[in-house]
Design a protein around this motif. Structure first.
Motif, PDB file in Angstrom:
ATOM      1  N   GLU A   1       0.678  -1.218  -0.170  1.00  0.00           N
ATOM      2  CA  GLU A   1      -0.016   0.033   0.354  1.00  0.00           C
ATOM      3  C   GLU A   1       0.664   1.589   0.313  1.00  0.00           C
ATOM      4  OE1 GLU A   1      -3.395   0.151  -0.199  1.00  0.00           O
ATOM      5  OE2 GLU A   1      -3.298  -2.623  -0.136  1.00  0.00           O
ATOM      6  N   ILE A   2       1.584   1.032  -1.068  1.00  0.00           N
ATOM      7  CA  ILE A   2       2.888   2.514  -0.490  1.00  0.00           C
ATOM      8  C   ILE A   2       1.580   3.634  -1.355  1.00  0.00           C
ATOM      9  CG2 ILE A   2       4.552   1.048  -0.185  1.00  0.00           C
ATOM     10  CD1 ILE A   2       5.214   1.461  -3.350  1.00  0.00           C
ATOM     11  N   SER A   3       1.154   3.392  -2.297  1.00  0.00           N
ATOM     12  CA  SER A   3       0.471   4.654  -3.460  1.00  0.00           C
ATOM     13  C   SER A   3      -0.380   4.996  -2.856  1.00  0.00           C
ATOM     14  CB  SER A   3       0.205   4.339  -4.545  1.00  0.00           C
ATOM     15  OG  SER A   3      -0.853   2.088  -4.585  1.00  0.00           O
ATOM     16  N   ALA A   4      -1.005   4.202  -1.121  1.00  0.00           N
ATOM     17  CA  ALA A   4      -1.829   4.792  -0.466  1.00  0.00           C
ATOM     18  C   ALA A   4      -1.970   5.672   0.810  1.00  0.00           C
ATOM     19  CB  ALA A   4      -2.953   3.987   0.261  1.00  0.00           C
ATOM     20  N   SER A   5      -0.264   5.881   0.713  1.00  0.00           N
ATOM     21  CA  SER A   5       0.118   6.318   2.022  1.00  0.00           C
ATOM     22  C   SER A   5       1.129   7.203   2.268  1.00  0.00           C
ATOM     23  CB  SER A   5       0.183   5.163   3.458  1.00  0.00           C
ATOM     24  OG  SER A   5       1.221   5.999   4.343  1.00  0.00           O
ATOM     25  N   ARG A   6       1.111   8.610   2.225  1.00  0.00           N
ATOM     26  CA  ARG A   6       1.670   9.581   2.020  1.00  0.00           C
ATOM     27  C   ARG A   6       3.178   9.380   3.224  1.00  0.00           C
ATOM     28  NH1 ARG A   6       1.427  15.798   4.218  1.00  0.00           N
ATOM     29  NH2 ARG A   6       4.201  16.246   3.463  1.00  0.00           N
ATOM     30  N   ASP A   7       2.640   8.928   4.336  1.00  0.00           N
ATOM     31  CA  ASP A   7       3.642   8.248   5.262  1.00  0.00           C
ATOM     32  C   ASP A   7       4.550   7.388   4.627  1.00  0.00           C
ATOM     33  OD1 ASP A   7       3.494  10.259   7.428  1.00  0.00           O
ATOM     34  OD2 ASP A   7       2.164   8.135   8.358  1.00  0.00           O
ATOM     35  N   ASN A   8       4.517   6.281   3.961  1.00  0.00           N
ATOM     36  CA  ASN A   8       4.649   5.265   3.764  1.00  0.00           C
ATOM     37  C   ASN A   8       5.604   5.750   1.797  1.00  0.00           C
ATOM     38  OD1 ASN A   8       3.749   3.274   5.167  1.00  0.00           O
ATOM     39  ND2 ASN A   8       2.271   2.331   3.593  1.00  0.00           N
ATOM     40  N   LYS A   9       5.507   6.449   1.539  1.00  0.00           N
ATOM     41  CA  LYS A   9       6.528   7.814   0.016  1.00  0.00           C
ATOM     42  C   LYS A   9       7.278   7.944   1.012  1.00  0.00           C
ATOM     43  CE  LYS A   9       2.393   8.197  -2.001  1.00  0.00           C
ATOM     44  NZ  LYS A   9       1.383   9.378  -3.164  1.00  0.00           N
TER      45      LYS A   9
ATOM     46  N   ARG B   1      16.744   8.219  -0.265  1.00  0.00           N
ATOM     47  CA  ARG B   1      18.113   8.828  -0.045  1.00  0.00           C
ATOM     48  C   ARG B   1      19.233   8.902   0.573  1.00  0.00           C
ATOM     49  NH1 ARG B   1      13.706  11.705   0.351  1.00  0.00           N
ATOM     50  NH2 ARG B   1      14.619  12.721   2.843  1.00  0.00           N
ATOM     51  N   LEU B   2      18.691   8.107   2.143  1.00  0.00           N
ATOM     52  CA  LEU B   2      20.244   7.802   3.122  1.00  0.00           C
ATOM     53  C   LEU B   2      20.834   6.612   2.213  1.00  0.00           C
ATOM     54  CD1 LEU B   2      21.479   7.652   5.150  1.00  0.00           C
ATOM     55  CD2 LEU B   2      19.966   5.544   6.612  1.00  0.00           C
ATOM     56  N   CYS B   3      20.367   6.092   1.519  1.00  0.00           N
ATOM     57  CA  CYS B   3      21.683   4.829   0.343  1.00  0.00           C
ATOM     58  C   CYS B   3      22.285   5.383  -0.553  1.00  0.00           C
ATOM     59  CB  CYS B   3      20.263   3.873   0.109  1.00  0.00           C
ATOM     60  SG  CYS B   3      19.812   2.243   2.075  1.00  0.00           S
ATOM     61  N   HIS B   4      21.611   5.873  -0.959  1.00  0.00           N
ATOM     62  CA  HIS B   4      22.338   6.341  -2.083  1.00  0.00           C
ATOM     63  C   HIS B   4      23.733   7.116  -1.695  1.00  0.00           C
ATOM     64  CE1 HIS B   4      18.452   6.329  -4.839  1.00  0.00           C
ATOM     65  NE2 HIS B   4      19.129   4.447  -4.925  1.00  0.00           N
ATOM     66  N   GLN B   5      22.972   8.348  -0.437  1.00  0.00           N
ATOM     67  CA  GLN B   5      24.300   8.852   0.924  1.00  0.00           C
ATOM     68  C   GLN B   5      25.584   8.311   0.665  1.00  0.00           C
ATOM     69  OE1 GLN B   5      22.360  11.209   3.535  1.00  0.00           O
ATOM     70  NE2 GLN B   5      21.760  12.922   1.508  1.00  0.00           N
ATOM     71  N   MET B   6      25.207   6.400   0.946  1.00  0.00           N
ATOM     72  CA  MET B   6      26.182   6.272   1.309  1.00  0.00           C
ATOM     73  C   MET B   6      26.406   5.318   0.085  1.00  0.00           C
ATOM     74  SD  MET B   6      24.072   4.797   5.027  1.00  0.00           S
ATOM     75  CE  MET B   6      25.474   3.446   5.109  1.00  0.00           C
ATOM     76  N   ASP B   7      26.183   5.147  -1.191  1.00  0.00           N
ATOM     77  CA  ASP B   7      26.832   4.928  -2.677  1.00  0.00           C
ATOM     78  C   ASP B   7      26.506   3.668  -1.993  1.00  0.00           C
ATOM     79  OD1 ASP B   7      28.073   7.023  -3.498  1.00  0.00           O
ATOM     80  OD2 ASP B   7      29.713   6.360  -3.045  1.00  0.00           O
TER      81      ASP B   7
ATOM     82  N   PHE C   1      10.429   3.632  -8.600  1.00  0.00           N
ATOM     83  CA  PHE C   1      11.511   4.299  -9.301  1.00  0.00           C
ATOM     84  C   PHE C   1      11.364   5.549  -9.729  1.00  0.00           C
ATOM     85  CE2 PHE C   1      11.430   0.566 -11.805  1.00  0.00           C
ATOM     86  CZ  PHE C   1      12.669  -0.378 -11.329  1.00  0.00           C
ATOM     87  N   GLU C   2      10.407   6.382  -8.819  1.00  0.00           N
ATOM     88  CA  GLU C   2      10.126   7.390  -8.942  1.00  0.00           C
ATOM     89  C   GLU C   2      10.956   8.304  -7.933  1.00  0.00           C
ATOM     90  OE1 GLU C   2       6.054   9.002  -9.085  1.00  0.00           O
ATOM     91  OE2 GLU C   2       5.834   8.370 -11.821  1.00  0.00           O
ATOM     92  N   LEU C   3      10.350   7.395  -6.726  1.00  0.00           N
ATOM     93  CA  LEU C   3      10.560   7.533  -5.286  1.00  0.00           C
ATOM     94  C   LEU C   3      12.256   7.128  -5.068  1.00  0.00           C
ATOM     95  CD1 LEU C   3       8.059   5.741  -3.366  1.00  0.00           C
ATOM     96  CD2 LEU C   3       8.826   8.282  -3.439  1.00  0.00           C
ATOM     97  N   GLY C   4      12.919   7.020  -6.007  1.00  0.00           N
ATOM     98  CA  GLY C   4      14.660   7.024  -6.026  1.00  0.00           C
ATOM     99  C   GLY C   4      14.631   5.104  -5.469  1.00  0.00           C
ATOM    100  N   VAL C   5      14.046   4.059  -6.323  1.00  0.00           N
ATOM    101  CA  VAL C   5      14.451   3.162  -6.274  1.00  0.00           C
ATOM    102  C   VAL C   5      15.450   2.413  -7.107  1.00  0.00           C
ATOM    103  CG1 VAL C   5      14.099   0.263  -6.212  1.00  0.00           C
ATOM    104  CG2 VAL C   5      12.604   1.887  -5.097  1.00  0.00           C
ATOM    105  N   ASP C   6      16.686   1.735  -6.756  1.00  0.00           N
ATOM    106  CA  ASP C   6      17.693   1.700  -8.294  1.00  0.00           C
ATOM    107  C   ASP C   6      16.538   0.479  -9.212  1.00  0.00           C
ATOM    108  OD1 ASP C   6      19.336   3.793  -8.187  1.00  0.00           O
ATOM    109  OD2 ASP C   6      19.416   1.878  -6.661  1.00  0.00           O
ATOM    110  N   GLY C   7      16.154  -0.958  -8.936  1.00  0.00           N
ATOM    111  CA  GLY C   7      16.159  -2.403  -9.411  1.00  0.00           C
ATOM    112  C   GLY C   7      15.132  -2.566  -7.835  1.00  0.00           C
ATOM    113  N   ALA C   8      14.114  -3.442  -8.755  1.00  0.00           N
ATOM    114  CA  ALA C   8      13.157  -4.517  -8.336  1.00  0.00           C
ATOM    115  C   ALA C   8      12.784  -5.538  -9.393  1.00  0.00           C
ATOM    116  CB  ALA C   8      11.297  -3.506  -8.819  1.00  0.00           C
TER     117      ALA C   8
END
Length: 70
Positions: A10-18, A26-32, A50-57
């Motif tokens: 339910e990620i699309s249903a909740s602003r908190d989840n997004k 962001r944290l993971c990308h800052q740590m490469d 993918f819009e939120l920044g996930v690199d693969g799925a």
């Protein structure tokens, strides 16, 4: 970093989840570190991830999408 399917429900249903998932990305990308979502079941969730920044799925959403392209 692998995101378990239980975090993706339910990620699309909740602003908190997004915001939570976006922050993890962001944290993971800052740590490469790359971020992968496992067990994605819905195509709209895949797009959002993918819009939120996930690199693969992986998961049924990708299998269904690939079958539509063949």
């Amino acid at each position: 970093v692998k995101l378990d399917a239980s975090l993706l429900n339910e990620i699309s249903a909740s602003r908190d989840n997004k915001e939570f998932l976006s922050g993890i990305c962001r944290l993971c990308h800052q740590m490469d570190l790359a971020v992968y979502a496992l067990g994605v079941t819905r195509a709209d969730d895949l797009k959002l991830l993918f819009e939120l920044g996930v690199d693969g799925a992986s998961g049924p959403a990708l299998s269904d999408r690939m079958n539509q392209n063949t």
